[in-house]
Design a protein around this motif. Structure first.
Motif, mmCIF file in Angstrom:
data_model
loop_
_atom_site.group_PDB
_atom_site.id
_atom_site.type_symbol
_atom_site.label_atom_id
_atom_site.label_comp_id
_atom_site.label_asym_id
_atom_site.label_seq_id
_atom_site.Cartn_x
_atom_site.Cartn_y
_atom_site.Cartn_z
ATOM 1 N N TYR A 1 0.877 -1.172 0.000
ATOM 2 C CA TYR A 1 0.000 0.000 0.000
ATOM 3 C C TYR A 1 0.913 1.220 0.000
ATOM 4 N N ASP A 2 0.919 1.953 -1.111
ATOM 5 C CA ASP A 2 1.897 3.032 -1.263
ATOM 6 C C ASP A 2 1.340 4.102 -2.190
ATOM 7 N N LYS A 3 1.774 5.345 -2.008
ATOM 8 C CA LYS A 3 1.414 6.436 -2.919
ATOM 9 C C LYS A 3 2.243 6.387 -4.190
ATOM 10 N N PHE A 4 3.359 5.710 -4.144
ATOM 11 C CA PHE A 4 4.289 5.621 -5.273
ATOM 12 C C PHE A 4 4.753 6.999 -5.712
ATOM 13 N N GLN A 5 4.996 7.858 -4.725
ATOM 14 C CA GLN A 5 5.487 9.208 -4.995
ATOM 15 C C GLN A 5 6.819 9.161 -5.746
ATOM 16 N N TRP A 6 7.625 8.160 -5.474
ATOM 17 C CA TRP A 6 8.937 8.015 -6.111
ATOM 18 C C TRP A 6 8.922 6.864 -7.110
ATOM 19 N N GLY A 7 7.746 6.377 -7.475
ATOM 20 C CA GLY A 7 7.621 5.319 -8.463
ATOM 21 C C GLY A 7 7.512 3.943 -7.841
ATOM 22 N N ALA A 8 7.313 2.960 -8.696
ATOM 23 C CA ALA A 8 7.155 1.569 -8.255
ATOM 24 C C ALA A 8 8.280 0.681 -8.763
ATOM 25 N N THR A 9 9.318 1.279 -9.315
ATOM 26 C CA THR A 9 10.406 0.525 -9.927
ATOM 27 C C THR A 9 10.965 -0.596 -9.046
ATOM 28 N N PRO A 10 11.162 -0.381 -7.745
ATOM 29 C CA PRO A 10 11.731 -1.463 -6.930
ATOM 30 C C PRO A 10 10.861 -2.721 -6.869
ATOM 31 N N LEU A 11 9.567 -2.587 -7.142
ATOM 32 C CA LEU A 11 8.662 -3.737 -7.067
ATOM 33 C C LEU A 11 8.482 -4.451 -8.403
ATOM 34 N N LEU A 12 8.937 -3.853 -9.488
ATOM 35 C CA LEU A 12 8.711 -4.429 -10.810
ATOM 36 C C LEU A 12 9.203 -5.867 -10.953
ATOM 37 N N PRO A 13 10.357 -6.246 -10.382
ATOM 38 C CA PRO A 13 10.785 -7.635 -10.516
ATOM 39 C C PRO A 13 9.831 -8.641 -9.863
ATOM 40 N N HIS A 14 8.927 -8.159 -9.013
ATOM 41 C CA HIS A 14 8.030 -9.046 -8.265
ATOM 42 C C HIS A 14 6.570 -8.880 -8.685
ATOM 43 N N ALA A 15 6.308 -7.985 -9.636
ATOM 44 C CA ALA A 15 4.931 -7.621 -10.000
ATOM 45 C C ALA A 15 4.101 -8.804 -10.489
ATOM 46 N N ALA A 16 4.728 -9.804 -11.088
ATOM 47 C CA ALA A 16 3.981 -10.960 -11.608
ATOM 48 C C ALA A 16 3.736 -12.033 -10.547
ATOM 49 N N ASN A 17 4.258 -11.849 -9.354
ATOM 50 C CA ASN A 17 4.078 -12.836 -8.288
ATOM 51 C C ASN A 17 2.601 -12.878 -7.886
ATOM 52 N N PRO A 18 1.969 -14.032 -7.949
ATOM 53 C CA PRO A 18 0.537 -14.113 -7.622
ATOM 54 C C PRO A 18 0.228 -13.834 -6.148
ATOM 55 N N ARG A 19 1.245 -13.855 -5.290
ATOM 56 C CA ARG A 19 1.023 -13.568 -3.866
ATOM 57 C C ARG A 19 1.231 -12.090 -3.539
ATOM 58 N N LEU A 20 1.463 -11.257 -4.568
ATOM 59 C CA LEU A 20 1.675 -9.829 -4.365
ATOM 60 C C LEU A 20 0.499 -9.036 -4.926
ATOM 61 N N GLU A 21 -0.064 -8.194 -4.087
ATOM 62 C CA GLU A 21 -1.100 -7.248 -4.508
ATOM 63 C C GLU A 21 -0.537 -5.850 -4.296
ATOM 64 N N ILE A 22 -0.651 -5.023 -5.318
ATOM 65 C CA ILE A 22 -0.120 -3.667 -5.241
ATOM 66 C C ILE A 22 -1.293 -2.694 -5.276
ATOM 67 N N VAL A 23 -1.340 -1.827 -4.268
ATOM 68 C CA VAL A 23 -2.436 -0.867 -4.138
ATOM 69 C C VAL A 23 -1.849 0.542 -4.076
ATOM 70 N N ARG A 24 -2.316 1.413 -4.978
ATOM 71 C CA ARG A 24 -1.936 2.824 -4.897
ATOM 72 C C ARG A 24 -2.899 3.493 -3.933
ATOM 73 N N GLY A 25 -2.354 3.968 -2.821
ATOM 74 C CA GLY A 25 -3.202 4.613 -1.833
ATOM 75 C C GLY A 25 -2.388 5.462 -0.880
ATOM 76 N N ASP A 26 -3.011 6.481 -0.370
ATOM 77 C CA ASP A 26 -2.391 7.380 0.599
ATOM 78 C C ASP A 26 -2.698 6.857 1.998
ATOM 79 N N ILE A 27 -1.719 6.812 2.850
ATOM 80 C CA ILE A 27 -1.884 6.316 4.216
ATOM 81 C C ILE A 27 -2.931 7.140 4.979
ATOM 82 N N LEU A 28 -3.162 8.378 4.539
ATOM 83 C CA LEU A 28 -4.132 9.236 5.208
ATOM 84 C C LEU A 28 -5.562 9.025 4.706
#
Length: 104
Positions: free
Chosen positions: A40-67
């Protein structure tokens, strides 16, 4: 438990700030241990560090603000653990945005 060992009890983990410096190191370790991970991240600085894992079926990526409490609560519901890494980073930013730093 060594980093290459699988966990006997896979859990669903929510990692706030999961694309940041600490999160991008922790998320792959959690996945390797057999956990399901919701980033759960705003991705203010991008999502590049997660790209190698994006196809993992156990990973869900949510764009969201903690507030955004409603969206955050929705993604917390089915998680067994929450690792809170979202933050305003660095002294200058925390000094400039004191109220927001505390709220986050």
């Amino acid at each position: 438990m060594e980093s290459n060992e699988k966990c006997d009890f896979p859990k669903r983990m929510l990692v706030t700030g999961g694309a940041g410096y600490l999160g991008s190191t922790l998320v792959p370790l959690l996945l390797q241990s057999g956990h399901e991970v919701v980033v759960y991240d705003k991705f203010q600085w991008g999502a590049t560090p997660l790209l190698p894992h994006a196809a993992n079926p156990r990973l869900e990526i949510v764009r969201g603000d903690i507030l955004d409490k409603d969206l955050l609560a929705k993604h917390m519901l089915d998680c067994n653990a929450i690792i809170h890494l979202a933050a305003i980073v660095g002294y200058p930013a925390c000094e400039k945005f004191q109220d927001k730093a505390v709220e986050v």
